[in-house]
Enzyme design. Structure first.
Site, PDB file in Angstrom:
ATOM      1  N   TYR A   1     -10.795  -2.543  -5.168  1.00  0.00           N
ATOM      2  CA  TYR A   1     -10.691  -2.924  -6.580  1.00  0.00           C
ATOM      3  C   TYR A   1     -11.958  -3.613  -7.071  1.00  0.00           C
ATOM      4  O   TYR A   1     -12.302  -3.508  -8.239  1.00  0.00           O
ATOM      5  CB  TYR A   1      -9.494  -3.859  -6.798  1.00  0.00           C
TER       6      TYR A   1
ATOM      7  N   LYS B   1      -5.421   1.504   7.585  1.00  0.00           N
ATOM      8  CA  LYS B   1      -5.764   2.832   8.103  1.00  0.00           C
ATOM      9  C   LYS B   1      -6.912   2.673   9.095  1.00  0.00           C
ATOM     10  O   LYS B   1      -8.037   3.105   8.865  1.00  0.00           O
ATOM     11  CB  LYS B   1      -6.187   3.745   6.937  1.00  0.00           C
TER      12      LYS B   1
ATOM     13  N   ASP C   1      -0.140   5.235   5.776  1.00  0.00           N
ATOM     14  CA  ASP C   1       0.551   6.468   5.367  1.00  0.00           C
ATOM     15  C   ASP C   1       1.917   6.556   6.035  1.00  0.00           C
ATOM     16  O   ASP C   1       2.926   6.861   5.396  1.00  0.00           O
ATOM     17  CB  ASP C   1      -0.312   7.713   5.651  1.00  0.00           C
TER      18      ASP C   1
ATOM     19  N   ASP D   1      -0.886  -1.737  -3.858  1.00  0.00           N
ATOM     20  CA  ASP D   1      -0.576  -1.214  -5.191  1.00  0.00           C
ATOM     21  C   ASP D   1       0.389  -0.038  -5.071  1.00  0.00           C
ATOM     22  O   ASP D   1       1.420   0.022  -5.740  1.00  0.00           O
ATOM     23  CB  ASP D   1      -1.885  -0.781  -5.873  1.00  0.00           C
TER      24      ASP D   1
ATOM     25  N   ASP E   1       4.815   0.113  -5.628  1.00  0.00           N
ATOM     26  CA  ASP E   1       5.507   0.998  -6.580  1.00  0.00           C
ATOM     27  C   ASP E   1       6.608   1.787  -5.872  1.00  0.00           C
ATOM     28  O   ASP E   1       7.694   1.980  -6.420  1.00  0.00           O
ATOM     29  CB  ASP E   1       4.523   1.986  -7.238  1.00  0.00           C
TER      30      ASP E   1
END
Ligand code: IPM
Ligand code: MG
Length: 370
Positions: A142, A193, A226, A250, A254
């Site tokens: 970000y 990751k 993932d 983020d 959601d």
């Protein structure tokens, strides 16, 4: 009498609609519980751009820095699709997070019993769900530099975003996750990751190191982000606290939000480090959902995420634990009674407006208060 200063930043779209419902609760608490809240209002997002040409003015930034806590509605909308990148509505929120150093974003995903049929997953998978996503909020891709699009001069352009984390940033967010886990089911799952990204390798190392040094009583697991996303929709109740970086947080939040039935239900808290002298943390509270400009001003917005964000504010900024519990219970009772805003309507429920939902929660709050 104690005073507690709040800066209200309703923002755009349904932001003002839902903030008005929190204002009702603030007024009720001032009158009936002597809560001593003082409020100021400011502009953020598109509304700030219209007034000042920036996504948040320096003056409102200063108010945010000075307040005990900031309540934030939502920003954005098609009206501002063409404003310069630096002044886009989201830039106001990102500046608040960065300048206030709100590195710890807490996103609880709980499933209210009355809504266990509204999830996109089968009921048994989400009934009783109670997970907490702890998202790093001031670092990573970000904010990393360089962040740019350059013209390569051969008809091609190159876009670069930079994913970058220093040890201290990972340590402090992991610390928040472990401390919070101790107040819950004492389990943390860290997601990154490391199979592809150097930042994931360091993330994993630092979380493991601080766990061994300071938090070995907490159960720690690691998952690739993932796979974590897949596990969240396969068997969400396996998680207690999830700690992850800004971008994965983020996306995963959601996903977690939708598991609970509606994005309109989930609150969040963004906290800074405790001040060395006073122990107080800078803090901003906001719903996870966006500005939904298509329904703004129509009385259709669900104010629950905003009101639940205010409950988090009572809990984390003012140590008003009983009051926070009562607001959460009030929300749950109103849902049990079958009253629903449009987004969470079910066959046997009664549809009510944004304002009626706010009123119903205040009435329940009054009924639950001594
Ligand atoms: C969130 C939002 C923000 C983010 C946007 C509005 C900048 O999606 O709080 O999750 O990406 O962090
Ligand atoms: Mg988001």
């Amino acid at each position: 009498m104690t005073t507690r200063s709040l800066l209200l930043l309703p923002g755009d779209g349904i932001g003002p609609d839902i903030m008005a419902e929190v204002q009702k609760l603030i007024d009720w608490m001032n009158t009936n519980l002597d809560a001593g809240f003082t409020t100021e209002e400011g502009l953020v997002g598109g509304s700030a751009y219209d007034a000042h040409g920036v996504a948040i003015s320096d003056e409102d930034m200063a108010k945010a820095m000075a307040a005990d806590a900031v309540l934030f509605g939502a920003v954005g909308g098609p009206k501002w699709d063409d404003v310069p990148y630096e002044a886009r509505p989201e830039a106001g929120l990102l500046r608040l997070r960065k300048d206030m150093e709100l590195f710890a974003n807490l996103r609880p995903a709980i499933c209210y019993p009355a809504l266990s049929d509204s999830s996109s997953l089968r009921k048994h998978l989400i009934e009783g769900l109670d997970i907490l996503i702890v998202r790093e909020l001031t670092g990573g891709v970000y904010f990393g530099e360089p962040k740019e699009i350059t013209d390569l001069g051969n008809g091609q352009k190159r876009a670069v975003d930079t994913q970058v984390y220093d040890t201290f940033e990972i340590e402090r967010i992991a610390g928040v996750a472990f401390e919070l886990a101790r107040t819950r089911d004492n389990r943390v799952c860290s997601m990154e990751k490391r199979n592809v990204m150097k930042s994931g390798v360091l993330w994993n190392e630092v979380v493991t190191e601080i766990h061994g040094r300071k938090y070995s009583d907490v159960k720690l697991d690691h998952m690739l982000a993932d796979a974590g996303g897949m596990q969240l929709v396969r068997e969400p109740k396996q998680f207690d606290v999830i700690v992850t970086d800004n971008l994965f947080g983020d996306m995963l939040s959601d996903v977690a939000a939708m598991l609970t039935g509606s994005l309109g239900m989930l609150p969040s808290a963004s906290l800074g480090a405790p001040d060395a002298a006073t122990g107080k943390r800078k803090a901003l509270y906001e719903p996870v959902h966006g500005s939904a400009p298509d329904i703004a001003g129509e009385g259709k917005a669900n104010p629950i995420a905003m009101i639940a964000s205010f409950a988090m504010c009572l809990r984390y900024s003012f140590n008003m634990i009983d009051e926070a519990d009562r607001i959460e219970k009030a929300i749950s009772n109103v849902l049990e009674s079958g009253k629903r805003t449009a987004d969470i309507m079910a066959d046997d429920s009664t549809q009510i407006s944004t304002g009626q939902m706010g009123d119903a929660i205040v009435i329940q709050m009054a009924a639950l208060s001594p």
